[in-house]
Design a protein around this motif. Sequence first.
Motif, mmCIF file in Angstrom:
data_model
loop_
_atom_site.group_PDB
_atom_site.id
_atom_site.type_symbol
_atom_site.label_atom_id
_atom_site.label_comp_id
_atom_site.label_asym_id
_atom_site.label_seq_id
_atom_site.Cartn_x
_atom_site.Cartn_y
_atom_site.Cartn_z
ATOM 1 N N PHE A 196 0.842 -1.202 0.000
ATOM 2 C CA PHE A 196 0.000 0.000 0.000
ATOM 3 C C PHE A 196 0.871 1.244 0.000
ATOM 4 O O PHE A 196 1.790 1.366 0.823
ATOM 5 N N HIS B 218 -6.569 4.782 4.932
ATOM 6 C CA HIS B 218 -6.993 3.703 5.825
ATOM 7 C C HIS B 218 -6.951 4.142 7.278
ATOM 8 O O HIS B 218 -7.896 3.955 8.028
ATOM 9 N N ALA C 174 -9.786 4.449 9.900
ATOM 10 C CA ALA C 174 -9.735 3.511 11.026
ATOM 11 C C ALA C 174 -9.670 4.259 12.360
ATOM 12 O O ALA C 174 -10.426 3.968 13.287
ATOM 13 N N PHE D 136 -12.921 5.941 13.083
ATOM 14 C CA PHE D 136 -13.987 4.973 13.388
ATOM 15 C C PHE D 136 -13.860 4.464 14.827
ATOM 16 O O PHE D 136 -14.853 4.332 15.540
ATOM 17 N N PHE E 149 -13.940 10.673 9.421
ATOM 18 C CA PHE E 149 -14.374 9.336 8.990
ATOM 19 C C PHE E 149 -14.947 9.398 7.579
ATOM 20 O O PHE E 149 -14.609 8.575 6.720
ATOM 21 N N TRP F 247 -9.827 2.046 -3.747
ATOM 22 C CA TRP F 247 -9.854 0.580 -3.753
ATOM 23 C C TRP F 247 -11.048 -0.058 -4.451
ATOM 24 O O TRP F 247 -11.104 -1.271 -4.569
ATOM 25 N N ILE G 249 -15.431 -7.299 3.547
ATOM 26 C CA ILE G 249 -15.151 -6.254 4.543
ATOM 27 C C ILE G 249 -15.271 -4.873 3.881
ATOM 28 O O ILE G 249 -15.923 -3.964 4.404
ATOM 29 N N VAL H 187 -17.907 -1.988 4.872
ATOM 30 C CA VAL H 187 -17.444 -0.674 5.344
ATOM 31 C C VAL H 187 -18.088 0.424 4.501
ATOM 32 O O VAL H 187 -18.599 1.421 5.034
ATOM 33 N N ILE I 59 -9.847 -6.223 12.606
ATOM 34 C CA ILE I 59 -8.673 -5.817 13.392
ATOM 35 C C ILE I 59 -7.911 -7.054 13.857
ATOM 36 O O ILE I 59 -6.684 -7.100 13.833
ATOM 37 N N SER J 254 -3.995 -7.934 12.692
ATOM 38 C CA SER J 254 -2.950 -7.738 13.716
ATOM 39 C C SER J 254 -2.508 -9.095 14.282
ATOM 40 O O SER J 254 -1.686 -9.773 13.662
ATOM 41 N N ALA K 220 0.600 -9.582 8.283
ATOM 42 C CA ALA K 220 -0.476 -8.761 7.713
ATOM 43 C C ALA K 220 -0.317 -7.300 8.104
ATOM 44 O O ALA K 220 -0.484 -6.401 7.276
ATOM 45 N N TYR K 221 0.051 -7.047 9.367
ATOM 46 C CA TYR K 221 0.081 -5.664 9.842
ATOM 47 C C TYR K 221 1.066 -4.804 9.036
ATOM 48 O O TYR K 221 0.811 -3.630 8.780
HETATM 49 C C1 HEM Z 1 -6.363 -1.152 14.779
HETATM 50 C C2 HEM Z 1 -7.206 -1.217 13.786
HETATM 51 C C3 HEM Z 1 -6.931 -1.751 12.417
HETATM 52 C C4 HEM Z 1 -5.903 -2.555 11.934
HETATM 53 C C5 HEM Z 1 -4.727 -3.121 12.722
HETATM 54 C C6 HEM Z 1 -6.120 -2.728 10.537
HETATM 55 C C7 HEM Z 1 -5.299 -3.439 9.698
HETATM 56 C C8 HEM Z 1 -5.447 -3.564 8.336
HETATM 57 C C9 HEM Z 1 -4.537 -4.216 7.437
HETATM 58 C C10 HEM Z 1 -3.238 -4.882 7.866
HETATM 59 C C11 HEM Z 1 -5.053 -4.156 6.193
HETATM 60 C C12 HEM Z 1 -4.406 -4.688 4.904
HETATM 61 C C13 HEM Z 1 -4.667 -6.133 4.690
HETATM 62 C C14 HEM Z 1 -3.915 -6.619 3.483
HETATM 63 O O1 HEM Z 1 -2.763 -6.293 3.304
HETATM 64 O O2 HEM Z 1 -4.477 -7.364 2.693
HETATM 65 C C15 HEM Z 1 -6.303 -3.451 6.280
HETATM 66 C C16 HEM Z 1 -7.164 -3.209 5.231
HETATM 67 C C17 HEM Z 1 -8.397 -2.631 5.338
HETATM 68 N N1 HEM Z 1 -8.917 -2.029 6.473
HETATM 69 FE FE1 HEM Z 1 -8.081 -2.024 8.308
HETATM 70 N N2 HEM Z 1 -7.288 -2.101 10.183
HETATM 71 C C18 HEM Z 1 -7.807 -1.493 11.301
HETATM 72 C C19 HEM Z 1 -8.966 -0.758 11.387
HETATM 73 C C20 HEM Z 1 -9.849 -0.577 10.358
HETATM 74 C C21 HEM Z 1 -11.118 0.099 10.457
HETATM 75 C C22 HEM Z 1 -11.656 0.699 11.762
HETATM 76 C C23 HEM Z 1 -11.697 0.059 9.245
HETATM 77 C C24 HEM Z 1 -13.016 0.601 8.798
HETATM 78 C C25 HEM Z 1 -13.836 1.292 9.496
HETATM 79 C C26 HEM Z 1 -10.796 -0.650 8.352
HETATM 80 C C27 HEM Z 1 -11.042 -0.916 7.027
HETATM 81 C C28 HEM Z 1 -10.181 -1.566 6.175
HETATM 82 C C29 HEM Z 1 -10.504 -1.908 4.814
HETATM 83 C C30 HEM Z 1 -11.827 -1.609 4.089
HETATM 84 C C31 HEM Z 1 -9.392 -2.579 4.288
HETATM 85 C C32 HEM Z 1 -9.252 -3.205 2.899
HETATM 86 C C33 HEM Z 1 -9.922 -4.554 2.882
HETATM 87 C C34 HEM Z 1 -9.294 -5.551 3.807
HETATM 88 O O3 HEM Z 1 -8.055 -5.715 3.815
HETATM 89 O O4 HEM Z 1 -10.025 -6.161 4.586
HETATM 90 N N3 HEM Z 1 -9.688 -1.015 9.067
HETATM 91 N N4 HEM Z 1 -6.511 -3.091 7.594
#
Ligand code: HEM
Length: 401
Positions: free
Chosen positions: A160, A168, A172, A175, A219, A230, A269, A273, A349, A353, A359-360
């Motif tokens: 990314f 993101h 995030a 939210f 947000f 995306w 997801i 969202v 999440i 994580s 992944a993180y």
């Molecule tokens: C501490 C909180 C969070 C962490 C650690 C986190 C972590 C990540 C990571 C690592 C990815 C990339 C996954 C990949 O490489 O394929 C990602 C993607 C994404 N995140 Fe988060 N996220 C968090 C919170 C949120 C929140 C609160 C939302 C929405 C309200 C969100 C929405 C998305 C979306 C839509 C994607 C792209 C689709 C997916 O990978 O599922 N994230 N997130």
Amino acid sequence: MPRLLLSLLLSLMLCLPVSAQEMSGADRAATGGAQTLEDILARQRGEKIDDSFRREATGNADSAAGIAAQLGTLGGASDPELWRALRYGTADITVSSGGDAARVLMQDGGMKWLAFRDGPLSVKGAGLLGGTLVFLLLFYMMRGKIRIDGEKTGRTVTRFKAIERFGHWLMAGSFILLGLTGLVSLFGRKVLIPAFGHEAFSTLAIASKWIHNNVSWAFMLGLAMVFVMWVIHNLPSRTDLKWLAQGGGILSDGKHPPAKKFNAGQKMIFWSVILFGTSISLTGLSLLFPFEMPMFAKTFAILNDTGLAGLAGYGELPTQLAPHEEMQYAQLWHAIMAFVLMAIILAHIYIGSVGMEGAYDAMGNGEVDEQWAREHHSLWLEEVQNREGAAPADGKATPAE
Ligand code: HEM
């Protein structure tokens, strides 16, 4: 003898209203015919009560002591009579200014809204979040962290770009703040006042409301950025069916169904969202600008016309809503959607994580190990490498798409 006759007559007169009330099942003698505590409690329990004793007690305009007549300080009508006439829609009122909301002097739906907010909404919402946390904990205990099966290569691929990570984390971070402050608003009175007292809760509630109202813009901006950046990668494709058929390979080691930039689980997801986030944003705006953005009567009309309301078992939904009812529906829908999205995001999440090795990094510094990319997004890795020529062997990053 005349004295005996008189007392008999008197007692008969006094008994008459009592026996009429006994027939209707309630003794309202003690309240002078007004509603009793039992009536009020029954109403609050949502039971249907025979309220004709109030409905019809709105003064008598035709009698000599009609509502216009001068009798005492209240004229011919008492305040309760006037309020009853307003409640049951028999009073003739005109409000010349103040907009639609000013025309509503009394709105019965407030009790139903409060009962739903403090009852099913809070109980089921808390259950959903608690249940999701327990499920994730059990899943972690059974499955453990999903490891990178092969040897790490030491070469990285940019997954990314900075702007994607900014979008993101903007979405995030905001939210998470909105979720926490929203929960303070919903549960604070019940949970935090008993624990910390009124003073501390008051400060927290004021801060929460300020954060909730203002962070909402961040947000919405993050949501729009993520959508634009995306959406192209989240259109459904045939690979998704194969990925789903293998359960995404999540349940067992060594199984890695091919996926492009986002797999079918991530697409779900993403669309949750976008759809729930938009719905939360629209109802949030409607709450932020009271009475300015009524949207439920129109939505209900569409659901009725398309037959969707009937299909979902709701029959005909109301299409005539008081401005206050519009606000009540906006608040409830806002909270329901937020609970559902919070539960989904808890799972997200987890997998982004502690649930999955490597992944993180994708969202942390934007770089993932080539082996991680090969296992989880093989088709995307191929695309990136084909575009850039052969994979660089010097440990330098392959740029993201
Ligand atoms: C501490 C909180 C969070 C962490 C650690 C986190 C972590 C990540 C990571 C690592 C990815 C990339 C996954 C990949 O490489 O394929 C990602 C993607 C994404 N995140 Fe988060 N996220 C968090 C919170 C949120 C929140 C609160 C939302 C929405 C309200 C969100 C929405 C998305 C979306 C839509 C994607 C792209 C689709 C997916 O990978 O599922 N994230 N997130």
